[in-house]
Design a protein around this motif. Structure first.
Motif, short mmCIF file in Angstrom:
data_model
loop_
_atom_site.label_atom_id
_atom_site.label_comp_id
_atom_site.label_asym_id
_atom_site.label_seq_id
_atom_site.Cartn_x
_atom_site.Cartn_y
_atom_site.Cartn_z
N HIS A 162 0.53 -19.46 -0.93
CA HIS A 162 0.17 -20.56 -0.01
C HIS A 162 -1.01 -21.35 -0.58
O HIS A 162 -2.08 -21.41 0.04
N PRO A 163 -0.86 -21.95 -1.74
CA PRO A 163 -2.00 -22.61 -2.38
C PRO A 163 -2.59 -23.75 -1.57
O PRO A 163 -3.79 -24.05 -1.71
N HIS A 164 -1.80 -24.37 -0.71
CA HIS A 164 -2.29 -25.49 0.08
C HIS A 164 -3.26 -25.06 1.17
O HIS A 164 -3.95 -25.90 1.75
N ARG A 165 -3.36 -23.74 1.43
CA ARG A 165 -4.27 -23.25 2.46
C ARG A 165 -5.57 -22.69 1.87
O ARG A 165 -6.45 -22.27 2.62
N VAL A 166 -5.68 -22.70 0.55
CA VAL A 166 -6.80 -22.04 -0.11
C VAL A 166 -7.60 -23.05 -0.92
O VAL A 166 -7.06 -23.71 -1.82
N ARG A 167 -8.89 -23.17 -0.63
CA ARG A 167 -9.77 -24.03 -1.41
C ARG A 167 -10.14 -23.36 -2.73
O ARG A 167 -10.06 -23.97 -3.80
N SER A 168 -10.59 -22.13 -2.65
CA SER A 168 -10.95 -21.33 -3.81
C SER A 168 -11.04 -19.89 -3.36
O SER A 168 -11.05 -19.60 -2.17
N ILE A 169 -11.08 -18.96 -4.32
CA ILE A 169 -11.13 -17.55 -3.97
C ILE A 169 -12.19 -16.83 -4.79
O ILE A 169 -12.53 -17.26 -5.90
N ALA A 170 -12.70 -15.75 -4.22
CA ALA A 170 -13.60 -14.85 -4.93
C ALA A 170 -13.05 -13.44 -4.77
O ALA A 170 -12.78 -12.99 -3.66
N LEU A 171 -12.85 -12.76 -5.89
CA LEU A 171 -12.33 -11.40 -5.90
C LEU A 171 -13.48 -10.49 -6.30
O LEU A 171 -14.00 -10.57 -7.41
N SER A 172 -13.90 -9.62 -5.38
CA SER A 172 -15.03 -8.75 -5.59
C SER A 172 -14.55 -7.32 -5.84
O SER A 172 -13.84 -6.75 -5.01
N ALA A 173 -14.91 -6.76 -6.99
CA ALA A 173 -14.45 -5.42 -7.37
C ALA A 173 -12.95 -5.30 -7.13
O ALA A 173 -12.49 -4.40 -6.44
N PRO A 174 -12.16 -6.22 -7.69
CA PRO A 174 -10.74 -6.28 -7.34
C PRO A 174 -9.93 -5.10 -7.84
O PRO A 174 -10.13 -4.61 -8.95
N ALA A 175 -9.02 -4.65 -6.99
CA ALA A 175 -8.03 -3.65 -7.38
C ALA A 175 -6.84 -4.36 -8.00
O ALA A 175 -6.51 -5.48 -7.61
N THR A 176 -6.18 -3.71 -8.94
CA THR A 176 -4.95 -4.29 -9.49
C THR A 176 -3.73 -3.87 -8.69
O THR A 176 -2.72 -4.57 -8.70
N GLY A 177 -3.82 -2.76 -7.97
CA GLY A 177 -2.64 -2.18 -7.34
C GLY A 177 -1.93 -1.27 -8.33
O GLY A 177 -2.00 -1.47 -9.55
N PHE A 178 -1.25 -0.26 -7.81
CA PHE A 178 -0.57 0.69 -8.68
C PHE A 178 0.87 0.28 -8.97
O PHE A 178 1.60 1.02 -9.63
N GLY A 179 1.26 -0.92 -8.52
CA GLY A 179 2.58 -1.42 -8.87
C GLY A 179 2.72 -1.73 -10.34
O GLY A 179 3.83 -1.90 -10.84
N CYS A 180 1.59 -1.79 -11.04
CA CYS A 180 1.63 -2.04 -12.49
C CYS A 180 1.64 -0.73 -13.28
O CYS A 180 1.64 -0.75 -14.51
N ARG A 181 1.64 0.40 -12.58
CA ARG A 181 1.67 1.71 -13.24
C ARG A 181 3.07 2.31 -13.15
O ARG A 181 3.97 1.77 -12.47
N ALA A 182 3.27 3.43 -13.79
CA ALA A 182 4.54 4.14 -13.70
C ALA A 182 4.80 4.56 -12.25
O ALA A 182 3.85 4.94 -11.55
N PRO A 183 6.04 4.50 -11.79
CA PRO A 183 6.33 4.82 -10.38
C PRO A 183 5.82 6.19 -9.95
O PRO A 183 5.31 6.35 -8.85
N GLU A 184 5.95 7.19 -10.82
CA GLU A 184 5.50 8.53 -10.44
C GLU A 184 3.98 8.58 -10.28
O GLU A 184 3.45 9.29 -9.42
N GLU A 185 3.25 7.80 -11.09
CA GLU A 185 1.79 7.74 -10.95
C GLU A 185 1.41 7.07 -9.63
O GLU A 185 0.49 7.52 -8.94
N ALA A 186 2.13 5.99 -9.29
CA ALA A 186 1.86 5.30 -8.03
C ALA A 186 2.13 6.21 -6.84
O ALA A 186 1.33 6.28 -5.90
N ARG A 187 3.25 6.91 -6.86
CA ARG A 187 3.57 7.81 -5.75
C ARG A 187 2.53 8.92 -5.62
O ARG A 187 2.13 9.28 -4.50
N ALA A 188 2.10 9.46 -6.74
CA ALA A 188 1.10 10.53 -6.71
C ALA A 188 -0.23 10.01 -6.14
O ALA A 188 -0.91 10.73 -5.39
N HIS A 189 -0.60 8.78 -6.49
CA HIS A 189 -1.85 8.21 -5.98
C HIS A 189 -1.78 8.06 -4.47
O HIS A 189 -2.72 8.44 -3.76
N VAL A 190 -0.70 7.50 -3.98
CA VAL A 190 -0.55 7.29 -2.54
C VAL A 190 -0.56 8.62 -1.80
O VAL A 190 -1.29 8.80 -0.81
N GLN A 191 0.23 9.57 -2.28
CA GLN A 191 0.31 10.85 -1.59
C GLN A 191 -1.02 11.58 -1.66
O GLN A 191 -1.41 12.26 -0.69
#
Length: 320
Positions: A162-191
């Motif tokens: 939704h770029p039309h709703r955002v003037r600018s953004i600041a990401l502080s200590a941003p997480a990448t998410g575990f979707g960029c990791r192997a599925p088994e690593e992501a599942r283990a992290h969540v569990q």
């Protein structure tokens, strides 16, 4: 990653790829560099509530809690907290920046006084849509968005979709998410997160983890607030955001972000380290600016509020 970068003017936004160490210039308004520690006990504005319109995912509409300070005539600045926090974590920003911005700090769905999603496995898109719904409910057409840690995933998704709703953004200590990791690593992290909550409860998590969020020399007041924030989470909200953290991948949204983007990270951050999170995100977002804050860890907004507030003010009010 070095904090050195290409030279740039002392004010305004840097050229693409610019990276500047915190403390390389005085705060907005001139004078000496702001102290490392600020006042963590700033008074909080009261909680307010907004009910979002019904949606395909939430037939009854979500009731969200939020805090607000500043005049509606000011540019809106909306703040999104992390997985172990709530709207009160931005107490210093609500207090110190309300003379220049309309400050809004939300309780994410399932946190604080916000109702949780009925769906047990919401996605990052659902949380970004909830932010959009809050903007609509408050009559905010466009806003500056700040996202901390997990909240950075929501901020990035909102800016990408939704770029039309955002003037600018600041990401502080941003997480990448575990979707960029192997599925088994992501599942283990969540569990692992869910198992820890079930074993320790919120109070136990606070005792075990709060000190890991801040620098070793953090003041007792900052550490106490960190414990209070982690200790306030509830299982339903935490489980849902843990699942989002396991599935989200900010690197898919990063190249789509066109809004001016400030990325801040503490050099001592062990939760979302510079080399693993902020650095790659900075490289993936065109025209982003990276600020590395010495002497602080994950909770920048509490550990170094004056430095964070100066960066936000300078960046958000800079000419485009």
């Amino acid at each position: 990653m070095s904090a050195a970068g290409p030279p740039r003017p002392p004010h305004g936004r840097p050229k693409a790829g610019g990276q500047v160490p915190s403390g390389s210039r005085p705060p907005v308004g001139g004078g000496a560099q702001a102290p490392l520690r600020g006042d963590p006990t700033s008074a909080l504005p009261p909680l307010r509530h907004a009910t979002l319109p019904p949606s395909a995912r939430e037939a009854a509409g979500l009731r969200l809690g939020y805090r607000e300070a500043g005049s509606p005539a000011h540019p809106a600045l909306v703040m999104l907290h992390g997985i172990g926090s709530n709207s009160s974590g931005y107490r210093n920003q609500l207090h110190d920046l309300s003379d220049r911005f309309r400050m809004v700090s939300w309780d994410a769905p399932g946190y604080g006084e916000s109702a949780g999603f009925a769906d047990e496995a919401p996605t990052v898109d659902d949380y970004a849509d909830a932010v959009l719904g809050l903007l609509d409910a408050l009559g905010i057409d466009r806003a500056h968005i700040v996202g901390s840690s997990l909240g950075a995933l929501f901020a990035a998704k909102l800016a990408a979709v939704h770029p039309h709703r955002v003037r600018s953004i600041a990401l502080s200590a941003p997480a990448t998410g575990f979707g960029c990791r192997a599925p088994e690593e992501a599942r283990a992290h969540v569990q692992g997160r869910i198992d820890d909550f079930d074993r320790l409860g919120a109070a136990g998590l606070a005792r075990e983890r709060a000190a890991k969020l801040v620098a070793a020399d953090a003041s007792p007041e900052v550490l106490a607030i960190a414990r209070d924030l982690v200790g306030s989470i509830n299982r339903a909200g935490y489980v849902r955001t843990a699942r989002v953290l396991g599935s989200a991948n900010i690197m898919l949204d990063a190249p789509l972000i066109k809004a001016p983007t400030l990325i801040m990270v503490g050099r001592l951050d062990r939760i979302t380290p510079l080399a693993e999170c902020a650095g790659p995100i900075h490289a993936a977002i065109p025209h982003s600016r990276l600020e590395v804050l010495d002497g602080v860890a994950h909770l920048l907004k509490l550990e170094a509020p004056q430095r964070v507030n100066s960066l936000l003010t300078e960046f958000f009010l800079a000419p485009a």
